[in-house]
Design a protein around this motif. Structure first.
Motif, mmCIF file in Angstrom:
data_model
loop_
_atom_site.group_PDB
_atom_site.id
_atom_site.type_symbol
_atom_site.label_atom_id
_atom_site.label_comp_id
_atom_site.label_asym_id
_atom_site.label_seq_id
_atom_site.Cartn_x
_atom_site.Cartn_y
_atom_site.Cartn_z
ATOM 1 N N SER A 277 0.782 -1.284 -0.393
ATOM 2 C CA SER A 277 0.389 -0.259 0.056
ATOM 3 C C SER A 277 0.437 0.942 0.293
ATOM 4 O O SER A 277 0.382 2.266 -0.770
ATOM 5 C CB SER A 277 -1.345 0.101 0.876
ATOM 6 N N PHE A 278 2.085 0.832 0.495
ATOM 7 C CA PHE A 278 2.837 2.247 0.650
ATOM 8 C C PHE A 278 3.271 2.484 -0.663
ATOM 9 O O PHE A 278 3.639 3.807 -1.161
ATOM 10 C CB PHE A 278 4.023 2.175 1.570
ATOM 11 N N ILE B 15 0.704 9.275 -5.705
ATOM 12 C CA ILE B 15 1.335 10.593 -5.517
ATOM 13 C C ILE B 15 2.324 11.015 -6.598
ATOM 14 O O ILE B 15 1.507 12.242 -7.664
ATOM 15 C CB ILE B 15 1.842 10.700 -4.201
ATOM 16 N N PHE B 16 2.827 10.125 -7.193
ATOM 17 C CA PHE B 16 3.620 10.588 -8.310
ATOM 18 C C PHE B 16 3.535 10.165 -9.873
ATOM 19 O O PHE B 16 3.689 10.881 -10.905
ATOM 20 C CB PHE B 16 5.211 9.921 -8.018
ATOM 21 N N ASP B 17 2.353 9.670 -10.274
ATOM 22 C CA ASP B 17 1.826 9.025 -11.128
ATOM 23 C C ASP B 17 0.422 9.418 -11.656
ATOM 24 O O ASP B 17 0.053 9.136 -12.883
ATOM 25 C CB ASP B 17 2.107 7.631 -12.035
ATOM 26 N N GLY B 18 -0.614 9.517 -10.448
ATOM 27 C CA GLY B 18 -2.031 9.545 -10.356
ATOM 28 C C GLY B 18 -2.765 8.882 -9.886
ATOM 29 O O GLY B 18 -2.093 7.740 -9.692
ATOM 30 N N VAL B 19 -4.229 8.355 -9.978
ATOM 31 C CA VAL B 19 -4.802 8.206 -9.688
ATOM 32 C C VAL B 19 -4.791 7.024 -10.378
ATOM 33 O O VAL B 19 -5.306 6.682 -11.960
ATOM 34 C CB VAL B 19 -6.535 8.906 -9.179
ATOM 35 N N SER B 20 -4.695 5.523 -9.665
ATOM 36 C CA SER B 20 -5.410 4.245 -10.815
ATOM 37 C C SER B 20 -6.576 3.647 -10.518
ATOM 38 O O SER B 20 -7.454 3.322 -9.853
ATOM 39 C CB SER B 20 -4.093 2.951 -10.663
ATOM 40 N N PRO B 21 -7.908 4.140 -11.328
ATOM 41 C CA PRO B 21 -8.074 3.401 -10.745
ATOM 42 C C PRO B 21 -8.400 1.551 -11.438
ATOM 43 O O PRO B 21 -9.631 1.437 -10.271
ATOM 44 C CB PRO B 21 -9.056 3.715 -12.590
ATOM 45 N N LEU B 22 -7.893 1.427 -11.761
ATOM 46 C CA LEU B 22 -7.680 -0.537 -11.610
ATOM 47 C C LEU B 22 -7.118 -0.232 -9.963
ATOM 48 O O LEU B 22 -7.885 -1.724 -9.145
ATOM 49 C CB LEU B 22 -6.939 -0.623 -12.463
#
Length: 128
Positions: free
Chosen positions: A87-88, A95-102
């Motif tokens: 989870s970390f 934070i660095f790549d964006g929110v992953s919907p999957l």
């Protein structure tokens, strides 16, 4: 398995084994369908199947820990470290790549299992 403290290990063990099979079972088919990238290199296939092996191994350890009292503490600690670590990594990626919907639902499940394991270690301090 009469004690509810074992449910954390049992559920997370089954889920992680299934995730491992998804990652490594047939990567040339599953990865393009699920994640949108081709798996053609031998080294990538090998890496995904190694991840499958790790997931299956720790998942089996957690399931055994849910049934064998002498393994419970170590299995719960490793479960908590695994769920906290993964989870970390997902939080860093968010934070660095964006929110992953999957993978955002996976993040929430991993945080729940991490907290549940932490709670169990605090509540059940003695090996029964």
């Amino acid at each position: 398995m009469t004690n509810p403290k074992n449910l954390n290990l049992l559920l997370s063990g089954v889920i992680v084994i299934i995730a491992g099979i998804v990652y490594g079972g047939h990567p040339t088919y599953i990865m393009p369908e699920l994640l949108g990238f081709e798996v053609v290199d031998l080294e990538l296939k090998n890496m995904l199947r190694a991840v499958m092996g790790i997931y299956m191994g720790v998942g089996l350890f957690w399931i055994l820990g849910s049934y064998k009292t002498k393994l419970w503490y170590g299995a719960t600690l490793s479960n908590m470290l695994f769920m906290g670590g993964i989870s970390f990594g997902r939080i860093i990626s968010t934070i660095f790549d964006g929110v992953s919907p999957l993978f955002t639902p996976a993040l929430f499940l991993e945080l729940i299992f991490f907290g549940w394991g932490f709670y169990n270690l605090k509540k059940y301090t003695e090996i029964e």
